[in-house]
Design a protein around this motif. Structure first.
Motif, mmCIF file in Angstrom:
data_model
loop_
_atom_site.group_PDB
_atom_site.id
_atom_site.type_symbol
_atom_site.label_atom_id
_atom_site.label_comp_id
_atom_site.label_asym_id
_atom_site.label_seq_id
_atom_site.Cartn_x
_atom_site.Cartn_y
_atom_site.Cartn_z
ATOM 1 N N LYS A 1 -2.544 -8.708 20.868
ATOM 2 C CA LYS A 1 -1.986 -8.059 19.675
ATOM 3 C C LYS A 1 -2.101 -8.949 18.431
ATOM 4 N N GLN A 2 -2.293 -8.291 17.301
ATOM 5 C CA GLN A 2 -2.236 -8.947 15.989
ATOM 6 C C GLN A 2 -0.839 -8.739 15.432
ATOM 7 N N ASP A 3 -0.146 -9.859 15.106
ATOM 8 C CA ASP A 3 1.265 -9.717 14.744
ATOM 9 C C ASP A 3 1.709 -10.858 13.846
ATOM 10 N N TYR A 4 2.945 -10.742 13.322
ATOM 11 C CA TYR A 4 3.454 -11.682 12.336
ATOM 12 C C TYR A 4 4.950 -11.936 12.556
ATOM 13 N N HIS B 1 -7.648 -10.887 4.006
ATOM 14 C CA HIS B 1 -8.614 -11.387 4.990
ATOM 15 C C HIS B 1 -8.780 -10.382 6.129
ATOM 16 N N LEU B 2 -7.674 -9.808 6.570
ATOM 17 C CA LEU B 2 -7.725 -8.804 7.636
ATOM 18 C C LEU B 2 -8.545 -7.592 7.201
ATOM 19 N N MET B 3 -8.309 -7.108 5.986
ATOM 20 C CA MET B 3 -9.026 -5.927 5.518
ATOM 21 C C MET B 3 -10.513 -6.200 5.341
ATOM 22 N N ARG B 4 -10.848 -7.398 4.844
ATOM 23 C CA ARG B 4 -12.257 -7.717 4.609
ATOM 24 C C ARG B 4 -13.046 -7.902 5.900
ATOM 25 N N HIS B 5 -12.453 -8.542 6.897
ATOM 26 C CA HIS B 5 -13.210 -9.004 8.061
ATOM 27 C C HIS B 5 -12.954 -8.219 9.344
ATOM 28 N N SER B 6 -11.863 -7.478 9.430
ATOM 29 C CA SER B 6 -11.510 -6.868 10.712
ATOM 30 C C SER B 6 -11.145 -5.399 10.620
ATOM 31 N N CYS B 7 -11.322 -4.803 9.457
ATOM 32 C CA CYS B 7 -10.887 -3.414 9.278
ATOM 33 C C CYS B 7 -12.037 -2.523 8.823
ATOM 34 N N LYS B 8 -11.894 -1.259 9.109
ATOM 35 C CA LYS B 8 -12.796 -0.220 8.606
ATOM 36 C C LYS B 8 -12.011 0.645 7.638
ATOM 37 N N GLN B 9 -12.525 0.781 6.403
ATOM 38 C CA GLN B 9 -11.851 1.651 5.453
ATOM 39 C C GLN B 9 -12.227 3.102 5.743
ATOM 40 N N ILE B 10 -11.235 3.964 5.791
ATOM 41 C CA ILE B 10 -11.439 5.378 6.096
ATOM 42 C C ILE B 10 -11.717 6.136 4.805
ATOM 43 N N ARG C 1 -2.403 0.628 -0.230
ATOM 44 C CA ARG C 1 -3.256 0.420 0.934
ATOM 45 C C ARG C 1 -2.410 0.391 2.203
ATOM 46 N N LEU C 2 -2.907 1.048 3.223
ATOM 47 C CA LEU C 2 -2.270 1.040 4.537
ATOM 48 C C LEU C 2 -3.228 0.405 5.537
ATOM 49 N N ILE C 3 -2.723 -0.528 6.331
ATOM 50 C CA ILE C 3 -3.482 -1.113 7.432
ATOM 51 C C ILE C 3 -2.848 -0.602 8.716
ATOM 52 N N LEU C 4 -3.595 0.239 9.443
ATOM 53 C CA LEU C 4 -3.073 0.915 10.626
ATOM 54 C C LEU C 4 -3.947 0.598 11.829
ATOM 55 N N GLN C 5 -3.566 1.093 12.972
ATOM 56 C CA GLN C 5 -4.278 0.774 14.202
ATOM 57 C C GLN C 5 -5.588 1.559 14.311
ATOM 58 N N GLY C 6 -6.673 0.827 14.558
ATOM 59 C CA GLY C 6 -7.950 1.444 14.883
ATOM 60 C C GLY C 6 -8.258 1.376 16.361
ATOM 61 N N TYR D 1 -6.986 1.618 5.897
ATOM 62 C CA TYR D 1 -7.839 0.702 6.650
ATOM 63 C C TYR D 1 -7.384 0.705 8.105
ATOM 64 N N GLU D 2 -8.320 0.849 9.018
ATOM 65 C CA GLU D 2 -8.004 0.749 10.440
ATOM 66 C C GLU D 2 -8.442 -0.610 10.961
ATOM 67 N N TYR D 3 -7.479 -1.325 11.551
ATOM 68 C CA TYR D 3 -7.764 -2.634 12.141
ATOM 69 C C TYR D 3 -8.419 -2.413 13.499
ATOM 70 N N CYS D 4 -9.649 -2.901 13.657
ATOM 71 C CA CYS D 4 -10.477 -2.514 14.805
ATOM 72 C C CYS D 4 -10.766 -3.653 15.779
ATOM 73 N N GLU D 5 -10.258 -4.860 15.535
ATOM 74 C CA GLU D 5 -10.549 -5.964 16.451
ATOM 75 C C GLU D 5 -9.772 -5.843 17.757
ATOM 76 N N ARG D 6 -8.515 -5.500 17.653
ATOM 77 C CA ARG D 6 -7.609 -5.399 18.802
ATOM 78 C C ARG D 6 -6.387 -4.609 18.362
ATOM 79 N N PRO D 7 -5.436 -4.359 19.232
ATOM 80 C CA PRO D 7 -4.250 -3.606 18.792
ATOM 81 C C PRO D 7 -3.466 -4.340 17.703
ATOM 82 N N LEU D 8 -3.071 -3.604 16.689
ATOM 83 C CA LEU D 8 -2.211 -4.138 15.634
ATOM 84 C C LEU D 8 -0.758 -3.929 16.039
#
Length: 430
Positions: A145-148, A359-368, A272-277, A303-310
């Motif tokens: 998981k990606q988390d904070y 950084h997450l949006m640039r490198h690990s996300c797909k914009q819908i 901007r929304l970063i959601l699970q891809g 933006y959908e985060y596509c590397e792993r579960p957010l």
């Protein structure tokens, strides 16, 4: 109940994923001199849970007062040996609302204790979305998981300390302890501050740390603070003039929330929304995607985060407002679960969080984009949107029909003669 208060001049450091979070928490426990209080939704008996177990047992054996609260739904399978060794070391393990399985299924899904808080010695604290399980480490694999979370030092820690001790007092329901516990609750509410940092304590100065931050503890419960977290989000979004960035794992908020995002985007705010891809549960993405048309057409960027579960639950507004905590933006977190976030005011921490999310949006996300959405028969989409709209509008009222039992804290390993809340060490910290 007193209203939450802003606390000035705090140190805040962003901890991204288990690689940053677990070593810092375990080090704080090993250095504890008086008291450790932990609340967590999930504690698994894997390499992370065993590392926490070792740190708690070591601290307990040297006389540190330790209170560990776990959720009965989130942490149902801890072995008798695991719990017994904690009890033998003097660690008090309490289970929030334990429930018996029915035909192998856990039914205590509502009113869960979803908070993730650690307070050490009354002057050092952690709060966020990270549980004690190996799936918060990158070496877990594609499902990591990606988390904070954040580490906190300063006056806000006293508020967190009062809060966790008060929750323990309110949750313990042994009649012979009741008056003593209620006296402790009143004492906690009347004290303006708890233990201060020792002279040897250093300020947080890592690359993701900021100083001089105003902080506010905001919680959601089923008694007095049923909508506080949502209200703080709404106030920030409605006052936004430049940008709103929300990274949230489970996104299906209420009608007012969606309306506030759409209105902000229409008045020129960069929303901007970063959601699970790559969701851990397919229904999560399906539910959020039902809102995409509605949001995109108002100018909200998704933006959908596509590397792993957010799994994150963070947000920022303009250049000085941020929040980190346990609360998702879905019906469970906003209307049912017990949650805790910190709201932070200060450009320093806002900039740290901004850089990490960009950084997450640039490198690990797909914009819908609108053209990415599957074309559906327009009549069905209108019908579906009608029902989704009205569900979002009315679900806060609908949740009042769900079970409203009073959850209880029960010892995981019943002691021979359990003492009232707080030893002398805990009482000295008040």
């Amino acid at each position: 109940m007193t209203a939450p208060a802003w606390h000035p001049d705090n140190d805040v450091e962003l901890l991204e994923n288990g690689e940053a979070f677990f070593p810092r928490v375990f080090e704080a426990i090993r250095r504890a001199e008086r008291e450790v209080v932990i609340e967590t939704f999930i504690l698994f008996e894997d390499k992370v849970g065993l590392a926490l177990h070792e740190a708690l047992c070591e601290a307990g054996r040297r006389g540190v007062h330790i209170d560990l609260m776990i959720d009965g739904f989130g942490s149902p399978d801890l072995s008798e040996r695991f719990l017994g060794e904690l009890a033998a070391a003097g660690v008090k393990v309490r289970v929030f609302d334990p429930g018996e399985r029915v035909f192998g299924k856990r039914l205590n899904v509502f009113r869960r204790m979803h908070r993730k808080i650690v307070v050490v010695d009354g002057w050092r604290a952690f709060i966020g979305g990270i549980n004690y399980s190996a799936d918060h480490l990158a070496d877990f694999g594609p499902e990591a998981k990606q988390d904070y979370a954040v580490e906190l030092r300063g006056p806000i820690v006293g508020e967190l300390h009062r809060f966790v001790l008060r929750e323990i007092a309110l949750g313990a329901r042994k009649p012979r302890w009741y008056r003593r516990r209620m006296a402790r609750v009143k004492a906690l509410q009347s004290k303006p501050a708890l233990q201060t940092a020792p002279p040897t304590a250093t300020r947080l100065r890592g690359p993701m740390a900021a100083q001089g931050i105003q902080a506010l503890l905001v919680t959601r419960d089923n008694r007095h603070h049923t909508t506080d977290i949502e209200r703080h989000y709404l106030a920030a979004i409605r006052s936004a003039r430049k940008r709103v960035v929300i990274a949230n794992a489970y996104f299906f908020p209420g009608y007012r929330f969606i309306k506030a995002l759409r209105q902000a985007a229409r008045r020129g705010v960069d929303v901007r929304l970063i959601l699970q891809g790559e969701p851990d549960m397919p229904i999560v993405k399906k539910a959020a995607s039902m809102l995409y048309h509605h949001l995109l057409h108002a100018g909200v960027r998704i933006y959908e985060y596509c590397e792993r579960p957010l799994h994150g639950k963070v947000a920022l507004v303009d250049d000085d407002w941020s929040t980190v905590g346990s609360s998702n933006l879905d019906p469970l977190s906003l209307s049912l679960n017990l949650e805790a976030n910190v709201v932070l005011r200060g450009a320093g921490f806002n900039q740290v969080l901004t850089e990490r999310l960009e950084h997450l949006m640039r490198h690990s996300c797909k914009q819908i984009a609108p053209e990415d959405l599957a074309e559906e028969w327009s009549g069905w989409r209108l019908v579906r949107s009608f029902f989704v709209f009205h569900f979002l509008r009315w679900y806060p009222s609908l949740t009042s029909w769900l079970p409203r039992h009073v959850p209880q804290l029960k010892p995981a390993v019943p002691p021979a003669d359990a003492p009232p809340l707080g030893t002398t060490r805990a009482a000295d910290a008040v």
